[in-house]
Design a protein around this motif. Structure first.
Motif, short mmCIF file in Angstrom:
data_model
loop_
_atom_site.label_atom_id
_atom_site.label_comp_id
_atom_site.label_asym_id
_atom_site.label_seq_id
_atom_site.Cartn_x
_atom_site.Cartn_y
_atom_site.Cartn_z
N ILE A 258 0.84 -1.30 -0.01
CA ILE A 258 0.03 -0.08 -0.08
C ILE A 258 0.72 1.49 -0.09
CG2 ILE A 258 -1.54 1.47 1.41
CD1 ILE A 258 -2.79 -1.41 2.05
N ALA A 259 1.89 1.36 0.78
CA ALA A 259 2.72 2.48 1.03
C ALA A 259 3.34 2.98 -0.29
CB ALA A 259 3.70 2.52 2.29
N CYS A 260 3.76 1.92 -1.04
CA CYS A 260 4.44 2.30 -2.27
C CYS A 260 3.56 2.26 -3.48
CB CYS A 260 5.71 1.29 -2.41
SG CYS A 260 5.28 -0.23 -2.57
N GLN A 261 2.26 1.63 -3.55
CA GLN A 261 1.62 1.60 -4.58
C GLN A 261 0.19 2.11 -4.80
OE1 GLN A 261 1.57 -2.71 -5.87
NE2 GLN A 261 3.60 -2.79 -6.16
N ALA A 262 -0.28 2.71 -3.51
CA ALA A 262 -1.51 3.14 -3.48
C ALA A 262 -1.88 4.26 -4.46
CB ALA A 262 -2.01 3.52 -2.12
N TYR B 191 -5.67 9.13 3.05
CA TYR B 191 -7.03 8.95 2.51
C TYR B 191 -8.15 8.89 3.45
CZ TYR B 191 -4.60 7.02 -1.85
OH TYR B 191 -4.09 6.75 -2.93
N ARG B 192 -9.34 9.04 2.99
CA ARG B 192 -10.40 8.55 3.90
C ARG B 192 -10.78 7.21 3.85
NH1 ARG B 192 -13.35 12.98 5.75
NH2 ARG B 192 -12.95 14.97 4.86
N VAL B 193 -10.94 6.60 4.83
CA VAL B 193 -10.75 5.37 4.83
C VAL B 193 -11.77 4.60 5.73
CG1 VAL B 193 -8.91 4.92 6.31
CG2 VAL B 193 -9.40 3.12 4.65
N LYS B 194 -12.22 3.26 5.46
CA LYS B 194 -13.25 2.74 6.24
C LYS B 194 -12.75 1.14 6.30
CE LYS B 194 -17.40 5.48 6.70
NZ LYS B 194 -18.94 5.14 7.30
N GLU B 195 -12.99 0.49 7.31
CA GLU B 195 -12.93 -1.24 7.36
C GLU B 195 -14.07 -1.68 6.93
OE1 GLU B 195 -11.20 -4.46 10.41
OE2 GLU B 195 -10.95 -2.42 10.99
N MET B 196 -14.17 -2.74 6.18
CA MET B 196 -15.36 -3.56 6.07
C MET B 196 -15.46 -4.57 7.06
SD MET B 196 -17.07 -5.54 2.77
CE MET B 196 -16.01 -7.07 3.04
N GLU C 156 -2.67 1.95 7.00
CA GLU C 156 -1.71 2.33 5.81
C GLU C 156 -2.27 3.55 4.90
OE1 GLU C 156 1.44 1.63 5.30
OE2 GLU C 156 1.31 0.80 7.43
N PHE C 157 -3.49 3.18 4.61
CA PHE C 157 -4.23 4.21 3.69
C PHE C 157 -4.39 5.69 4.68
CE2 PHE C 157 -5.40 0.75 0.79
CZ PHE C 157 -5.41 1.49 -0.50
N ALA C 158 -4.72 5.54 5.70
CA ALA C 158 -4.90 6.81 6.62
C ALA C 158 -3.67 7.54 6.76
CB ALA C 158 -5.54 6.36 8.04
N ARG C 159 -2.74 6.95 6.89
CA ARG C 159 -1.42 7.47 7.05
C ARG C 159 -1.02 8.13 5.45
NH1 ARG C 159 2.04 2.72 10.24
NH2 ARG C 159 1.50 3.63 12.46
N ALA D 27 -7.47 -6.07 7.56
CA ALA D 27 -8.30 -4.97 7.36
C ALA D 27 -7.95 -3.68 7.77
CB ALA D 27 -9.64 -5.02 7.00
N THR D 28 -7.80 -3.98 9.10
CA THR D 28 -7.42 -2.79 10.05
C THR D 28 -6.09 -2.36 9.67
OG1 THR D 28 -8.65 -3.78 11.95
CG2 THR D 28 -7.00 -2.09 12.34
N ARG D 29 -4.92 -3.15 9.60
CA ARG D 29 -3.62 -2.81 9.01
C ARG D 29 -3.78 -2.00 7.75
NH1 ARG D 29 -2.38 -7.70 11.32
NH2 ARG D 29 -2.16 -8.65 9.43
#
Length: 148
Positions: free
Chosen positions: A70-74, A108-113, A102-105, A96-98
């Motif tokens: 995620i950190a390098c490709q998002a 991104y606005r993010v939610k976990e399913m 990563e997205f929040a860092r 999904a939490t991890r």
């Protein structure tokens, strides 16, 4: 003293704040399915599992991006304006939490399913596999849908 009331319930205002906060961080599989079916713009669902798990089955329309990447490709695969919904295997896994962290860092606005792939399948929603689309049978423990 009862087991439930051994620790008193929070005052209503505190409880409301807590539950409202949870809903800003989480979405359930039924709500994600409804938004995907409606084609809600700006919503990107990200499967953070391994390639082997992805090939076994994933949500139709999901993007595959394992947590370690995620950190390098998002930014190459998910627009920064999107609201991201992450999922992994299921409630016994915090992948999904991890991934959401990563997205929040990354801003991104993010939610976990909640429930993850496991509950997507248990609720009978279709999945895409390496061999094509597969329909699932509803697990009788999750049916009928709670209607909430």
């Amino acid at each position: 003293m009862t087991t439930v009331l051994r620790i008193p319930a929070a005052p209503p205002a505190e409880a409301a704040a807590h539950f409202a906060a949870r809903l800003t961080f989480e979405a359930d599989v039924s709500d994600v399915q409804a938004d995907l079916a409606a084609g809600v713009a700006g919503l990107v669902v990200v499967d953070s599992r391994s390639t082997q798990a992805w090939d076994q089955g994933h949500l139709p329309g999901a993007v595959h991006l394992p947590t370690a990447l995620i950190a390098c490709q998002a930014r190459d695969v998910v627009p920064t304006s999107a609201t991201v919904v992450t999922y992994c295997w299921g409630p016994g896994c915090n992948g999904a939490t991890r991934a959401a962290l990563e997205f929040a860092r990354l801003g991104y606005r993010v939610k976990e399913m909640i429930g993850g792939y496991e509950y997507w399948v248990r609720e009978g929603f279709p999945v895409d596999t390496a061999a094509g689309r597969a329909d699932n049978h509803v697990d009788p423990l999750t049916a009928p849908a709670c209607g909430c």
